[in-house]
Design an enzyme around this catalytic site. Structure first.
Site, PDB file in Angstrom:
ATOM      1  N   SER A  39       0.789  -1.212   0.012  1.00  0.00           N
ATOM      2  CA  SER A  39       0.133  -0.043  -0.179  1.00  0.00           C
ATOM      3  C   SER A  39       0.970   1.423   0.021  1.00  0.00           C
ATOM      4  O   SER A  39       1.633   1.481  -0.835  1.00  0.00           O
ATOM      5  CB  SER A  39      -0.964  -0.067   1.274  1.00  0.00           C
ATOM      6  OG  SER A  39      -1.928   0.832   1.188  1.00  0.00           O
TER       7      SER A  39
ATOM      8  N   ARG B 286     -12.503   6.559   8.949  1.00  0.00           N
ATOM      9  CA  ARG B 286     -12.019   5.255   9.045  1.00  0.00           C
ATOM     10  C   ARG B 286     -13.155   4.349   8.494  1.00  0.00           C
ATOM     11  O   ARG B 286     -12.822   3.299   7.659  1.00  0.00           O
ATOM     12  CB  ARG B 286     -11.628   4.857  10.250  1.00  0.00           C
ATOM     13  CG  ARG B 286     -11.236   3.617  10.549  1.00  0.00           C
ATOM     14  CD  ARG B 286      -9.904   3.248   9.917  1.00  0.00           C
ATOM     15  NE  ARG B 286      -9.211   2.075  10.282  1.00  0.00           N
ATOM     16  CZ  ARG B 286      -7.822   1.865   9.949  1.00  0.00           C
ATOM     17  NH1 ARG B 286      -7.360   2.691   8.926  1.00  0.00           N
ATOM     18  NH2 ARG B 286      -7.276   0.891  10.297  1.00  0.00           N
TER      19      ARG B 286
ATOM     20  N   ASP C 284      -8.761  -6.757  -4.676  1.00  0.00           N
ATOM     21  CA  ASP C 284      -8.393  -5.589  -4.132  1.00  0.00           C
ATOM     22  C   ASP C 284      -9.097  -4.571  -4.948  1.00  0.00           C
ATOM     23  O   ASP C 284      -8.591  -4.358  -6.284  1.00  0.00           O
ATOM     24  CB  ASP C 284      -6.896  -5.156  -4.175  1.00  0.00           C
ATOM     25  CG  ASP C 284      -6.462  -4.087  -3.556  1.00  0.00           C
ATOM     26  OD1 ASP C 284      -7.247  -3.106  -3.310  1.00  0.00           O
ATOM     27  OD2 ASP C 284      -5.130  -3.904  -3.086  1.00  0.00           O
TER      28      ASP C 284
ATOM     29  N   HIS D 201      -8.109  -5.664  -0.079  1.00  0.00           N
ATOM     30  CA  HIS D 201      -6.684  -4.990   0.006  1.00  0.00           C
ATOM     31  C   HIS D 201      -6.044  -5.325   1.014  1.00  0.00           C
ATOM     32  O   HIS D 201      -4.676  -5.396   1.241  1.00  0.00           O
ATOM     33  CB  HIS D 201      -7.035  -3.420  -0.252  1.00  0.00           C
ATOM     34  CG  HIS D 201      -5.720  -2.580   0.111  1.00  0.00           C
ATOM     35  ND1 HIS D 201      -4.865  -2.515  -0.834  1.00  0.00           N
ATOM     36  CD2 HIS D 201      -5.396  -1.708   1.167  1.00  0.00           C
ATOM     37  CE1 HIS D 201      -3.739  -1.685  -0.468  1.00  0.00           C
ATOM     38  NE2 HIS D 201      -4.140  -1.205   0.767  1.00  0.00           N
ATOM     39  N   ASP D 202      -6.819  -5.489   2.382  1.00  0.00           N
ATOM     40  CA  ASP D 202      -6.009  -5.989   3.589  1.00  0.00           C
ATOM     41  C   ASP D 202      -5.562  -7.357   3.432  1.00  0.00           C
ATOM     42  O   ASP D 202      -4.939  -7.839   4.371  1.00  0.00           O
ATOM     43  CB  ASP D 202      -7.028  -6.094   4.639  1.00  0.00           C
ATOM     44  CG  ASP D 202      -7.224  -4.591   5.322  1.00  0.00           C
ATOM     45  OD1 ASP D 202      -6.423  -3.633   4.921  1.00  0.00           O
ATOM     46  OD2 ASP D 202      -8.131  -4.277   6.301  1.00  0.00           O
TER      47      ASP D 202
END
Length: 353
Positions: free
Chosen positions: A135, A201, A289, A318-319
Site C-alpha cells: 500500500s 475510517r 483488491d 486490499h487488507d
C-alpha cells in the site's frame, strides 16, 4: 515496544521547499547486523501502522517467521507525519513552541523516502538486501528503489501502484471531507476531529475490503431486522478503534501524501523510467483488491526488468497483504530462493539469505 529515536541535526528540506528543524525519527530494529552487512530487511509501513512490524505483520515477521531476528537485521521506521514518534502535526514547532496542527508543512511520498534515507545513513546501512512494503509502504519502496537503485538488492512490492489513481484520491478526499465536517478539526487540540476521524475510517474500510467480505462476515441470520445491523456495528467498532490510537491531523496529511504519489512527477512520463530499478523485484497483487486493483501491480511488474508478478486470492480485499501471511510466506520464500540462485533473473548479485 523498544522504540528508538534519532534526531536529525540538519534542516530537513521537503520537495516543496518547506523546511523542518529538529526532525525526529522513531524506529525499531530486530536482530543483529552481520559482519558483511548483507542481512538487512527494511520495512516501509502503510497509512496508520507503526515501527513495530512484529505487531502488525504477524505471520510474516516474528521470532519463528520468514523474516526473523535470527537471520535478519530488520528495520522499520515510523513515517514522517505519523503519530507514533516521528515528527508529525502534534509535534512542537520549534519556531512557535506550540504544536503544528494544520500549519504542518505538506509532504509527499518522496519526502517520506527522504526520511527513510536519513535513517539508513545514520545506521550506516549502505545496502538493503530486502526492501518490502504494501500500500503506502509499497509506494515508498518503489520510489526509494528509483531514487537509490544501487542501495536496494531485492524489492518486494504488495498491493501498491506507480501513481495513485483518481479512484484512490477520491476515497481519500471523501475521508478528508469527513474530517473537515467535524468542527473540532479546526480547534487545534490533540483530540480535534475525532468524530470526523471515526467517519473517515469507516469510509476507508470499505475500500480495504469488498462486497463479498461484508456479504459473508456481516450477514444477518434473521430476516426480521430493521435496524442495529451487524455491518453498522462493525463500522462503528472499527472507527472507534482508530480514534483510540491515531489523530485526525496525521491522518489528513498522510492521506494527502498518498495522493501525491506519482513516480513520473519530475521525470519522463514513460514506463521506461522503471528500467532504472536495479533490484531483483517481486510484485504481488490481490485479486479482490478494489483500492489498488491488480492491473496497477501488473503495470509495475511489466516494466521493471526481470520482475516476478504473483497474484493471490483473498477474502479480505486490499487488507489481504496484511492477512494472507501463509500464502505470502510461500510466494516470497520461492522468490528469495530464486534470487539467491540467480535462476529467476539474469542479474546475479551474489546475495545471501
Amino acid at each position: 515496544m523498544n522504540i528508538k529515536k534519532y534526531t536529525y541535526t540538519g534542516t530537513f528540506k521537503l520537495e516543496n521547499g518547506s523546511e523542518l528543524a529538529e526532525l525526529e525519527i522513531a524506529y525499531q530494529t530486530f536482530g543483529t547486523l552481520n559482519e558483511r552487512k548483507d542481512n538487512v530487511v527494511w520495512v516501509c509501513h502503510a497509512l496508520t501502522a507503526n515501527a513495530d512490524v512484529f505487531d502488525w505483520w504477524k505471520g510474516l515477521f516474528g521470532e519463528n517467521e520468514l523474516f526473523n531476528p535470527r537471520e535478519h537485521f530488520i528495520v522499520c521506521a515510523n513515517i514522517l507525519g505519523s503519530n507514533y514518534g516521528t515528527t508529525n502535526p502534534l509535534s512542537i514547532n520549534p519556531a512557535t513552541g506550540e504544536p503544528w496542527y494544520l500549519t504542518f508543512p505538506q509532504f509527499n511520498t518522496r519526502d517520506l523516502v527522504s526520511v527513510q534515507k536519513i535513517l539508513a545513513d545514520y545506521l550506516e546501512i549502505t545496502t538493503i538486501d530486502i526492501l518490502i512494503g504494501g500500500s503506502l509502504g509499497g509506494q515508498q519502496s518503489l520510489e526509494w528503489a528509483l531514487l537509490e537503485p544501487n542501495r536496494i538488492n531485492r524489492l518486494i512490492l504488495m498491493a501498491t501502484n506507480a501513481k495513485h489513481s483518481p479512484w484512490g484520491i477520491a476515497f481519500n478526499e471523501s475521508q478528508r471531507l469527513a474530517l473537515s465536517a467535524d468542527p473540532t478539526f479546526y480547534s487545534n487540540t490533540p483530540d480535534g476531529g475525532i468524530k470526523g476521524l471515526k467517519a473517515a475510517r469507516s469510509i476507508a474500510l470499505l475500500s480495504y475490503r469488498h462486497y463479498d467480505t461484508y456479504a459473508i462476515s456481516q450477514q444477518e441470520i434473521s430476516n426480521d431486522k430493521t435496524d442495529d445491523f451487524k455491518a453498522s456495528s462493525y463500522q462503528n467498532y472499527q472507527g472507534d478503534k482508530l480514534v483510540k490510537r491515531f489523530n485526525a491531523y496525521s491522518y489528513w496529511y498522510l492521506s494527502k501524501a498518498m495522493d501525491s504519489h506519482n513516480i513520473f512527477r519530475g521525470r519522463e512520463h514513460d514506463p521506461k523510467i522503471l528500467d532504472a530499478v536495479k533490484a531483483q523485484t517481486m510484485v504481488i497483487g490481490i485479486t479482490s483488491d478494489i483500492l489498488f486493483p491488480p492491473a496497477e501491480q501488473r503495470f509495475i511488474a511489466e516494466h521493471i526488468p526481470g520482475a516476478r508478478y504473483v497474484e493471490i486470492s483473498s477474502f479480505y480485499g486490499h487488507d489481504g497483504f496484511l492477512v494472507e501471511t501463509e500464502t505470502l510466506t510461500h510466494e516470497i520464500s520461492n522468490f528469495l530462493k530464486s534470487t539467491i540462485s540467480g535462476s529467476e533473473t539474469g542479474r546475479i548479485t551474489n546475495l545471501q539469505h
